[in-house]
Design an enzyme around this catalytic site. Structure first.
Site, PDB file in Angstrom:
ATOM      1  N   CYS A 154       0.804  -1.219   0.000  1.00 52.23           N
ATOM      2  CA  CYS A 154       0.000   0.000   0.000  1.00 52.23           C
ATOM      3  C   CYS A 154       0.841   1.275   0.000  1.00 52.23           C
ATOM      4  CB  CYS A 154      -0.935  -0.022   1.194  1.00 52.23           C
ATOM      5  SG  CYS A 154      -1.729  -1.630   1.330  1.00 52.23           S
ATOM      6  N   HIS A 287      -2.584   7.733   6.341  1.00 51.21           N
ATOM      7  CA  HIS A 287      -2.860   6.474   5.640  1.00 51.21           C
ATOM      8  C   HIS A 287      -4.279   6.034   6.018  1.00 51.21           C
ATOM      9  CE1 HIS A 287      -2.031   2.959   3.362  1.00 51.21           C
ATOM     10  NE2 HIS A 287      -2.117   2.144   4.381  1.00 51.21           N
ATOM     11  N   HIS A 322      -9.714   1.939  -0.106  1.00 52.90           N
ATOM     12  CA  HIS A 322      -8.265   1.764  -0.083  1.00 52.90           C
ATOM     13  C   HIS A 322      -7.852   1.235  -1.462  1.00 52.90           C
ATOM     14  CE1 HIS A 322      -4.258   1.101   0.878  1.00 52.90           C
ATOM     15  NE2 HIS A 322      -4.342   0.311   1.922  1.00 52.90           N
TER      16      HIS A 322
END
Lengths: 393, 354
Positions: A154, A287, A322
């Site tokens: 990620c 994040h 996400h």
């Protein structure tokens, strides 16, 4: 800069959605999964053919959804930077992805293995690996000088931005197209579901009741150019990359350390490189995946670094989901938008602070808020932690 | 590059006896298939027994190779860890994918998913040696390892002293089946050492976990020096020759200064003919070596080539199995030019010096 996500097919549409709290969360129209009525996702509401049409391409030539999303975002980025001739300066394409062509592979996997492969799939025989979409993008726009792909889960596209900056610093290229692209796939949905970190409701970053993330898809790219090139071409500058750091948490294969050591180091080192003090940071785009583990770890790291003088912060993942390898690129675009339009975007779905750490995100749109320096965090599996700082030019 | 870059440690697990052996290709193994596997090492000597049970084969290979490279250089914790892989942990990816398809998305075990991510190798190495420093994974086909090397070289110009880099790829039956349909591999049985005598398309599919500890310090561990690396994306013949000429000039060398020309010839008649012809013509007075008959072809095979070059530099000898047409290099062996490409797309030059 260029972006495609479930909240918009270009920068302007993304900005409008961010300003009006319009999330991309829905149930999938295109994925044939047993979870399709149970696990919501942030899906781009166009099928592959419709995406290809926007580029004048045909899917049967072997264009995966990952390539198509990347192409659309890079196309917008190049137009916004006024670049039409790749030969006008040494150019790098640094893309990133976590699953590459998996979205297409998983649908036709048994076909690909079968001795009687249908003709329509022949062009997908070499489309699975992660470098493939990057080469499709390079070939479409004619990038030849430097081409590579990064995969650090990620944090991938934030790392693409770091590599671009370093290639320019070392004089290897004059400009770099940096970002990432990832699509929703049954592979990732089932992977994250098997780890039990997907929420069946709207994800709630930094909220005490959070149970997990919503997956999304998209692509986001920014174009970095050297100071010399910008001066030579007398170009309009959107923002400046003033700091970055990549560290490893070295705690667990998929979980973050409870104290957020890797995150703390990444943010501290990025700040140190920028020469800024803590109080110069106007906004942190966290994040903030809304997994129980990430938000405690990231929250503690922020609290350790900033103490009670924590800048405004929000997670834009409830808007886009996400988007894995793409999130660093997409959120870099959002950081630039925050600077350009003096905005702090809301962290949707937050109600109550976490038990573990006494911090709360910005929950409403803040307008006319001067944003000079944005700290953007991207953390991932494998302990990969990356922070970048984008500043008003 | 101002700061010299030395190769101070090697850890290579390949289809040859390259791991935990003293000799340098003293007993080469010839394979007769178009699908060859690395020789398993004594992984238990490098990985603790609790950990090893849950690890896939590629994780065992890469962790052992990485630890070996660090031990060989006498370094416990590097200042950066950078890995490159074309296919990543393809076996675990396929395992999770097949389970998902065959079990209709039910009762899935997350282990294969967790280990399937391409960055799980660099992350695992960091976890193992508690290294919080820069950690990167490149996944770009035939540039995966080369970008890792370039990145390490940039960091060492910026002051990092010891950087661990590695190239890894594993073979998998399913992946082989898929890529066989686009003529990646030979259809007929082939004797690996006679690979260049074949007049057919395709190569032999290999694998490996090839790690190196690069250091800015020259010491008793040093094998050789990496002077430069250059990647060329889809060049035509003219662009490729121009890139080589610039590469040599940048390093103040002429063709006559090259003592060994180490090629990535892979026996695919279409690829070898087009791309090596012009450079081979240019290098016609230079002794030519090759290595893919030993390790097979794969996206990160260049890292095996760099291991070969490093060994030649240190030992000042090139075993006959590496040399084409019975050539033998004059000594001392100083400059080695490595030229490799993957499927005519990703071309690279490396310059290694003793």
């Amino acid at each position: 800069m260029g972006v495609v996500s479930s909240i918009g097919m270009n920068v302007e549409e993304n900005l409008q959605s961010l300003k009006t709290s319009k999330t991309g969360l829905c149930f999938t129209q295109f994925l044939d999964s047993i979870h399709k009525h149970e696990l919501p996702v942030c899906e781009i509401p166009l099928d592959d053919d419709a995406l290809a049409e926007r580029l004048g391409l045909s899917v049967s030539d072997g264009y995966t959804r990952t390539s198509l999303l990347g192409l659309l975002a890079v196309k917008e980025a190049l137009a916004s930077a006024g670049i039409s001739d790749m030969k006008s300066a040494t150019t790098a394409l640094i893309s990133s992805t976590t699953v590459g062509g998996m979205r297409n592979t998983e649908v036709i996997y048994h076909e690909l293995l079968s001795p009687n492969l249908r003709e329509e799939y022949i062009n997908f025989l070499n489309s699975h690996d992660l470098g493939e979409s990057t080469e499709r993008i390079a070939d479409y726009f004619g990038v030849k000088d430097f081409v590579t792909t990064i995969s650090t889960a990620c944090s991938s596209s934030a790392n693409a931005i770091i590599l671009g900056a370093r290639l320019i610093k070392h004089g290897i290229v004059d400009r770099a197209i940096c970002g990432g692209t990832d699509t929703l796939s049954k592979f990732t949905i089932n992977g994250f579901n098997s780890l039990m970190i997907l929420d069946k409701e709207h994800s709630r970053p930094f909220d005490d009741s959070r149970v997990g993330l919503n997956l999304g898809e998209g692509a986001g790219y920014i174009i970095l150019e050297s100071e010399a090139l910008v001066k030579k071409e007398n170009k309009k500058i959107l923002a400046e990359l003033t700091g970055y750091s990549n560290t490893n948490d070295a705690f667990h294969q998929t979980a973050s350390s409870p104290e957020g050591n890797g995150a703390f180091m990444a943010m501290s080192e990025a700040l140190e490189m920028s020469g800024l003090s803590n109080s110069d940071i106007s906004y942190i785009n966290v994040h903030g995946t809304a997994t129980p583990n990430n938000d405690v770890s990231e929250g503690r790291a922020m609290h350790r670094l900033f103490g009670d003088a924590l800048p405004k912060f929000s997670s834009t993942k409830p808007f886009t989901g996400h988007t894995l390898a793409a999130c660093g690129g997409i959120e870099a675009v959002y950081a630039i938008l925050a600077i350009q339009h003096s905005l702090i975007f809301p962290s949707l779905n937050f109600k109550n602070k976490m038990n573990e750490v006494d911090i709360a995100p910005q929950t409403t749109l803040l307008e006319n808020y001067e944003v000079n320096h944005v700290l953007s965090n991207s953390f991932g599996f494998g302990g990969n932690n990356t922070s970048i700082i984008i500043s008003k030019a | 590059m101002k700061q010299p870059i030395y190769i101070n440690g090697l850890g290579v697990i390949s289809p040859q006896k390259t791991f935990d052996v003293e000799g340098f290709l003293t007993e080469p193994i010839e394979y007769h298939e178009n699908y060859i596997l690395a020789l398993d090492a004594a992984y238990k000597e490098y990985i603790n027994p609790v950990q090893i049970r849950r690890m896939s084969r590629i994780l065992k290979m890469t962790l052992s190779a990485a630890k070996k490279a660090m031990q060989d250089a006498g370094i416990e914790k590097p200042d950066a860890i950078i890995a490159g892989s074309g296919y990543g942990c393809i076996d675990d990816t396929e395992k999770f994918l097949l389970n998902m398809l065959d079990n209709k998305e039910m009762m899935l075990n997350p282990t294969a998913f967790m280990q399937s991510t391409h960055n799980s190798v660099a992350g695992m190495v960091a976890l193992n040696v508690k290294c919080n420093a820069y950690n990167f994974t490149y996944v770009h086909r035939g540039f995966s390892f080369e970008t890792s090397l370039l990145d390490a070289m940039m960091w060492m110009q910026e002051g990092k002293e010891n950087v661990l880099i590695g190239g890894f790829d594993e073979n998998s039956v399913n992946h082989h089946t898929v890529t066989n349909k686009i003529d990646f591999w030979k259809k007929e049985k082939v004797d690996a050492f006679d690979l260049l005598k074949t007049k057919t398309i395709g190569s032999i599919s290999g694998e490996g976990a090839n790690f190196m500890l690069l250091s800015s310090n020259k010491n008793e561990h040093t094998y050789g020096e990496v002077k430069d690396v250059k990647m060329c994306y889809k060049p035509n013949e003219e662009e490729l020759l121009e890139a080589l000429s610039k590469f040599l000039k940048k390093n103040n060398l002429e063709i006559k200064d090259i003592d060994i020309y180490l090629t990535g010839l892979n026996g695919d008649v279409t690829q070898d003919r087009i791309y090596y012809r012009s450079i081979n013509e240019l290098m016609k007075d230079t002794p030519v070596a090759w290595f893919k008959h030993l390790c097979g072809d794969y996206y990160t095979a260049g890292s095996f080539g760099l291991w070969v070059a490093a060994q030649i530099c240190k030992r000042q000898e090139a075993p006959a199995i590496l040399m084409l047409d019975g050539a033998s290099p004059k000594k001392p062996i100083k400059n080695i030019l490595l030229y490799n490409h993957y499927r005519n797309i990703n071309h690279s030059f490396y310059l290694i010096q003793s």
